[in-house]
Scaffold this motif. Structure first.
Motif, PDB file in Angstrom:
ATOM      1  N   ILE A   1       0.838  -1.210   0.000  1.00 52.85           N
ATOM      2  CA  ILE A   1       0.000   0.000   0.000  1.00 52.85           C
ATOM      3  C   ILE A   1       0.868   1.253   0.000  1.00 52.85           C
ATOM      4  O   ILE A   1       0.580   2.233  -0.691  1.00 52.85           O
ATOM      5  CB  ILE A   1      -0.963  -0.019   1.205  1.00 52.85           C
ATOM      6  N   SER A   2       1.967   1.234   0.746  1.00 51.26           N
ATOM      7  CA  SER A   2       2.835   2.415   0.799  1.00 51.26           C
ATOM      8  C   SER A   2       3.527   2.677  -0.536  1.00 51.26           C
ATOM      9  O   SER A   2       4.010   3.788  -0.786  1.00 51.26           O
ATOM     10  CB  SER A   2       3.881   2.260   1.903  1.00 51.26           C
ATOM     11  N   ALA A   3       3.586   1.662  -1.400  1.00 54.20           N
ATOM     12  CA  ALA A   3       4.222   1.832  -2.705  1.00 54.20           C
ATOM     13  C   ALA A   3       3.312   2.542  -3.710  1.00 54.20           C
ATOM     14  O   ALA A   3       3.778   2.956  -4.776  1.00 54.20           O
ATOM     15  CB  ALA A   3       4.627   0.463  -3.268  1.00 54.20           C
ATOM     16  N   VAL A   4       2.040   2.707  -3.385  1.00 53.75           N
ATOM     17  CA  VAL A   4       1.126   3.438  -4.268  1.00 53.75           C
ATOM     18  C   VAL A   4       1.565   4.902  -4.306  1.00 53.75           C
ATOM     19  O   VAL A   4       1.772   5.519  -3.247  1.00 53.75           O
ATOM     20  CB  VAL A   4      -0.329   3.310  -3.770  1.00 53.75           C
ATOM     21  N   PRO A   5       1.721   5.510  -5.469  1.00 53.27           N
ATOM     22  CA  PRO A   5       2.314   6.859  -5.564  1.00 53.27           C
ATOM     23  C   PRO A   5       1.603   7.919  -4.723  1.00 53.27           C
ATOM     24  O   PRO A   5       2.250   8.810  -4.175  1.00 53.27           O
ATOM     25  CB  PRO A   5       2.210   7.177  -7.062  1.00 53.27           C
ATOM     26  N   GLU A   6       0.270   7.841  -4.615  1.00 51.18           N
ATOM     27  CA  GLU A   6      -0.467   8.881  -3.886  1.00 51.18           C
ATOM     28  C   GLU A   6      -0.371   8.731  -2.376  1.00 51.18           C
ATOM     29  O   GLU A   6      -0.807   9.615  -1.629  1.00 51.18           O
ATOM     30  CB  GLU A   6      -1.954   8.861  -4.288  1.00 51.18           C
TER      31      GLU A   6
ATOM     32  N   PHE B   1       5.906   2.757   7.096  1.00 45.04           N
ATOM     33  CA  PHE B   1       6.346   2.384   5.753  1.00 45.04           C
ATOM     34  C   PHE B   1       6.106   3.557   4.802  1.00 45.04           C
ATOM     35  O   PHE B   1       5.119   4.285   4.924  1.00 45.04           O
ATOM     36  CB  PHE B   1       5.589   1.144   5.260  1.00 45.04           C
ATOM     37  N   ALA B   2       7.004   3.721   3.828  1.00 43.26           N
ATOM     38  CA  ALA B   2       6.865   4.746   2.799  1.00 43.26           C
ATOM     39  C   ALA B   2       7.585   4.289   1.545  1.00 43.26           C
ATOM     40  O   ALA B   2       8.658   3.672   1.613  1.00 43.26           O
ATOM     41  CB  ALA B   2       7.428   6.075   3.290  1.00 43.26           C
ATOM     42  N   LYS B   3       6.980   4.555   0.400  1.00 39.62           N
ATOM     43  CA  LYS B   3       7.563   4.218  -0.900  1.00 39.62           C
ATOM     44  C   LYS B   3       7.927   2.737  -1.022  1.00 39.62           C
ATOM     45  O   LYS B   3       8.899   2.358  -1.677  1.00 39.62           O
ATOM     46  CB  LYS B   3       8.817   5.068  -1.173  1.00 39.62           C
ATOM     47  N   GLY B   4       7.165   1.897  -0.348  1.00 35.45           N
ATOM     48  CA  GLY B   4       7.376   0.462  -0.473  1.00 35.45           C
ATOM     49  C   GLY B   4       8.430  -0.120   0.435  1.00 35.45           C
ATOM     50  O   GLY B   4       8.773  -1.300   0.299  1.00 35.45           O
ATOM     51  N   VAL B   5       8.973   0.680   1.376  1.00 34.46           N
ATOM     52  CA  VAL B   5       9.983   0.154   2.301  1.00 34.46           C
ATOM     53  C   VAL B   5       9.642   0.594   3.720  1.00 34.46           C
ATOM     54  O   VAL B   5       8.928   1.571   3.944  1.00 34.46           O
ATOM     55  CB  VAL B   5      11.399   0.650   1.930  1.00 34.46           C
ATOM     56  N   LYS B   6      10.201  -0.151   4.676  1.00 35.31           N
ATOM     57  CA  LYS B   6      10.010   0.189   6.078  1.00 35.31           C
ATOM     58  C   LYS B   6      10.969   1.324   6.439  1.00 35.31           C
ATOM     59  O   LYS B   6      12.175   1.243   6.201  1.00 35.31           O
ATOM     60  CB  LYS B   6      10.289  -1.037   6.952  1.00 35.31           C
ATOM     61  N   VAL B   7      10.423   2.407   7.016  1.00 36.03           N
ATOM     62  CA  VAL B   7      11.253   3.570   7.336  1.00 36.03           C
ATOM     63  C   VAL B   7      11.390   3.792   8.834  1.00 36.03           C
ATOM     64  O   VAL B   7      12.201   4.617   9.268  1.00 36.03           O
ATOM     65  CB  VAL B   7      10.684   4.845   6.674  1.00 36.03           C
ATOM     66  N   ALA B   8      10.615   3.072   9.652  1.00 37.74           N
ATOM     67  CA  ALA B   8      10.726   3.234  11.107  1.00 37.74           C
ATOM     68  C   ALA B   8      10.195   1.986  11.786  1.00 37.74           C
ATOM     69  O   ALA B   8       9.241   1.349  11.321  1.00 37.74           O
ATOM     70  CB  ALA B   8       9.967   4.461  11.594  1.00 37.74           C
ATOM     71  N   ASP B   9      10.821   1.623  12.878  1.00 36.95           N
ATOM     72  CA  ASP B   9      10.361   0.490  13.678  1.00 36.95           C
ATOM     73  C   ASP B   9       9.138   0.892  14.500  1.00 36.95           C
ATOM     74  O   ASP B   9       8.869   2.078  14.709  1.00 36.95           O
ATOM     75  CB  ASP B   9      11.481   0.027  14.612  1.00 36.95           C
ATOM     76  N   PRO B  10       8.405  -0.104  14.991  1.00 32.60           N
ATOM     77  CA  PRO B  10       7.249   0.227  15.837  1.00 32.60           C
ATOM     78  C   PRO B  10       7.689   0.954  17.103  1.00 32.60           C
ATOM     79  O   PRO B  10       8.794   0.750  17.603  1.00 32.60           O
ATOM     80  CB  PRO B  10       6.619  -1.133  16.137  1.00 32.60           C
ATOM     81  N   ASN B  11       6.787   1.821  17.598  1.00 35.50           N
ATOM     82  CA  ASN B  11       7.021   2.534  18.849  1.00 35.50           C
ATOM     83  C   ASN B  11       5.874   2.217  19.804  1.00 35.50           C
ATOM     84  O   ASN B  11       4.940   1.487  19.431  1.00 35.50           O
ATOM     85  CB  ASN B  11       7.140   4.042  18.586  1.00 35.50           C
TER      86      ASN B  11
END
Length: 735
Positions: free
Chosen positions: A441-446, A457-467
């Protein structure tokens, strides 16, 4: 049957009037309770994907779209130490409030999406617990307790969101209703005085209207005991109650005075009035009620509520017109003309007068007169081909409203993030499956960001661990994703995003919710059933008009002409409300879309009302055709006998709806103006030009039906035979 009813009303007049008075007292006492029992929602399909997702969010995750959005405005910046301390204290106070289920704030979560770009505004998203009625009560209390500087030192708070919007809509509609009545009733009384020329005769339609309105309030209150009813149905009950009461009363009283003028005594005049005009009223009421009943097939209780109100008000107005009004006329007799106003006008004969001359002119050159009118209506309908649909939101309120202030600030000052985030529920998924869904879902451009129990997640990759905050996104069996996007939710781009997400293969079933999903599901729920609704209205209209006239062509003509005039109305509404022509003059903000529910609602109401006038006119035309056997004479005479009544009735009904066009709620304004235009077009151009032109061109074919249907009409038809007379010596088409 109707003549018998007239004689019964005459002989039992005091009993009928006493029963009516008792009904009115009960309705007035109990019916006003409807104002506290109606609701401001009803725009969602409870079986839609977004609605099911909302239930799962509330039941399993203690989450969902916020009911209140608290906008905190600060002078020194939201991150100033004293302001941050006040913000955290405000968050804790709101969390501890009874009825508050959850609070997500910038000062406790640190979510950058809850901080305005200029750093001087921050949001708190508040979820409430309870039924819709309980939410409205809690919302009203929180708005009163926390608005302005009451929220804490350094904070200036305004509160919006769905629950606050619902409360503001209810208050605004209440004020609008009072203003509309204050405008419509005096103007209506003046018009009735001009039409009837008598104070007593003019007061009779108002009396029928009062009974119809309070009776409908009682009916709606009883319905609220078992079903949800929208607050907006009250507007229709008032407008239609007054309008139909006047329509029916004009027909009854005018015919009664006509029969008295022929030398009949009061009892005979009442009986003859019910035999002719009373039958027309009953037939018209059935036609209007069936048109409105088509709204019952829709799952949105906003639309069903208008069916409840419309059917009730039609039944009560018609019942009062054929029972109570004849009893009043029986008591008044020739005193119905007491307290004359203005000079007494000479009555035009049936084969002379303004409307007779109009019909004469049209039928001399039916193509030359009818074609330009049909072309004009077709041109007016063209903008409807580019219609866009949306859901009601805070922009339906005036710019000065608090809910509108909050909504405007969110649209202007906050980008993506939680301010515009929407949930995607993954009901049954392992942590690994939840992660995979978030990645795709994060890989969808919008999509700018996806937060869930396994991280960000952003742009199809994980950018931060859970908090620590991430735990709220999951339970042992599944999770939900908070999807952030800069796309305006209620827009074509928002709809495209929802369609793309629902078509996306993420490995597990998902349910998409949020405002854009609500719009998509609402359109599906309505437009998927529109063909059935239109089919019900068209078939019922055809059957009823066939039973009345014995003709196949006349019902088809009525349906085609009604669609033509309604198309012109819808085109004009798109041009004004969607395209924003005259927005400053009319005092509304265009969103570039029409409310999804309004066109079908307007269609059913306006189609029913136009059939009201069709029945008025056709009943007289059929009556004179049965007597003379000459279509041209019957059309001219029928239009002369009903033209003044239809024009007066349409004028009064137009004033009533135009008064509702003064509403501060945009879609109520749209409906008021739209119905006003539809009524005026129908009562003038359609009935005055297109109907005579068409019937002249068709000639005696107007009354044709195949042999099996002719036999069916002879057995089950609703026509009444009158004395047959010779046509006047001068034909209507003589030059």
């Amino acid at each position: 049957m109707f003549a018998f009813l007239g004689r019964l009303a005459f002989r039992r007049r005091w009993s009928v009037l006493a029963g009516t008075a008792l009904f009115l007292v009960c309705a007035a006492i109990a019916g006003v309770s409807v104002f506290g029992a109606v609701k401001s929602g009803g725009f969602d399909d409870p079986e839609a994907e977004s609605a099911k997702a909302g239930v799962l969010l509330a039941d399993r995750f203690d989450a969902g779209s916020p009911d209140l959005v608290v906008l905190a405005r600060v002078a020194e910046g939201v991150d100033a130490p004293t302001v941050a301390a006040s913000g955290r204290e405000l968050t804790d106070r709101l969390t501890a409030e009874p009825g508050v289920e959850r609070v997500v704030s910038y000062w406790r979560s640190g979510d950058p999406g809850l901080r305005a770009a200029d750093g001087r505004k921050a949001l708190l998203l508040v979820g409430l617990a309870g039924t819709e009625e309980e939410l409205e009560v809690v919302a009203a209390r929180l708005v009163a307790d926390y608005s302005g500087s009451k929220a804490g030192p350094g904070l200036d708070v305004v509160i919006g969101g769905p629950a606050a919007l619902g409360n503001e809509l209810g208050e605004t509609i209440g004020a609008d209703l009072g203003r509309a009545e204050a405008i419509a009733i005096p103007i209506t009384l003046v018009l009735l005085l001009l039409v009837f020329g008598s104070v007593i005769a003019a007061l009779l339609p108002l009396a029928v209207g009062v009974i119809a309105i309070f009776g409908t309030f009682l009916a709606l209150f009883l319905i609220t005991l078992t079903a949800d009813v929208s607050v907006f149905a009250i507007n229709l009950a008032t407008a239609l109650g007054l309008g139909l009461a006047i329509d029916y009363s004009l027909l009854i009283v005018s015919r009664f005075r006509e029969e008295l003028g022929k030398g009949l005594d009061t009892e005979a005049a009442v009986a003859r009035t019910l035999q002719t005009a009373g039958r027309t009223v009953a037939f018209s009421a059935v036609t209007v009620a069936i048109s409105l009943s088509a709204l019952l097939i829709f799952p949105l209780y906003f639309l069903r509520s208008f069916a409840y109100a419309g059917i009730a008000v039609v039944a009560i107005a018609a019942g009062t017109a054929v029972l109570t009004l004849p009893a009043l006329l029986a008591v008044l007799g020739r005193r119905v003309d007491r307290f004359a106003v203005g000079r007494k006008r000479a009555k035009a004969s049936a084969d002379n007068g303004f409307w007779h001359r109009v019909a004469h002119t049209v039928m001399r050159r039916p193509v030359l007169t009818g074609a330009p009118v049909a072309l004009l209506l077709a041109v007016l309908a063209v903008p409807f081909l580019g219609v866009n649909f949306g859901l009601p939101d805070d922009r339906d309120l005036p710019a000065s409203s608090v809910a509108r202030t909050v909504g405007d600030s969110i649209r202007a000052d906050f980008g993506g993030g939680s301010a515009r985030a929407f949930p995607v529920v993954v009901p049954n998924a392992s942590p690994a499956q939840t992660t995979e869904a978030a990645v795709r879902i994060s890989a969808v451009p919008e999509v700018s960001r996806v937060d869930t129990v396994t991280g960000t997640f952003a742009k199809g990759v994980k950018v931060a661990d859970p908090n620590p905050r991430s735990a709220r996104f999951g339970d042992p069996g599944g999770a939900y994703l908070e999807v952030s996007s800069d796309v305006e939710p209620v827009s074509a781009a928002g709809e495209d995003l929802i369609a793309r997400l629902r078509a996306l293969d993420v490995g597990v079933p998902i349910l998409v919710a949020g405002p854009a999903a609500d719009l998509v599901d609402s359109k599906d729920a309505i437009f998927g059933l529109v063909p059935l609704a239109l089919g019900i209205v068209a078939l019922a209209t055809f059957v009823l008009l066939f039973l009345m006239t014995g003709s196949v062509l006349v019902p088809i003509k009525a349906i085609v002409l009604n669609i033509l005039s309604l198309g012109a109305t819808f085109g004009a509404m798109v041009w004004v409300f969607q395209n924003g022509r005259g927005a400053d003059l009319l005092g509304f903000t265009t969103t570039g879309a029409l409310n999804t529910t309004i066109p079908i609602l307007m269609f059913c109401i306006a189609f029913g009302l136009s059939m009201d006038y069709e029945v008025f006119l056709l009943s007289r035309i059929k009556e004179y055709h049965d007597q003379t056997g000459d279509t041209a004479t019957a059309v001219a005479t029928g239009l002369q006998q009903t033209g003044r009544i239809m024009t007066a009735a349409a004028g009064v009904l137009a004033v009533t709806f135009l008064a509702f066009a003064t509403s501060q709620v945009t879609f109520i304004k749209l409906m008021g103006l739209g119905l006003t235009l539809a009524i005026l077009l129908d009562a003038t151009l359609v009935r005055g030009v297109l109907v005579p032109a068409f019937m002249r061109l068709a000639g005696e074919a107007n009354w044709w039906a195949p042999a099996p249907l002719r036999r069916l009409h002879q057995r089950f038809g609703l026509a009444e035979e009158g004395p047959r007379v010779q046509p006047p010596p001068e034909k209507v088409l003589t030059r």
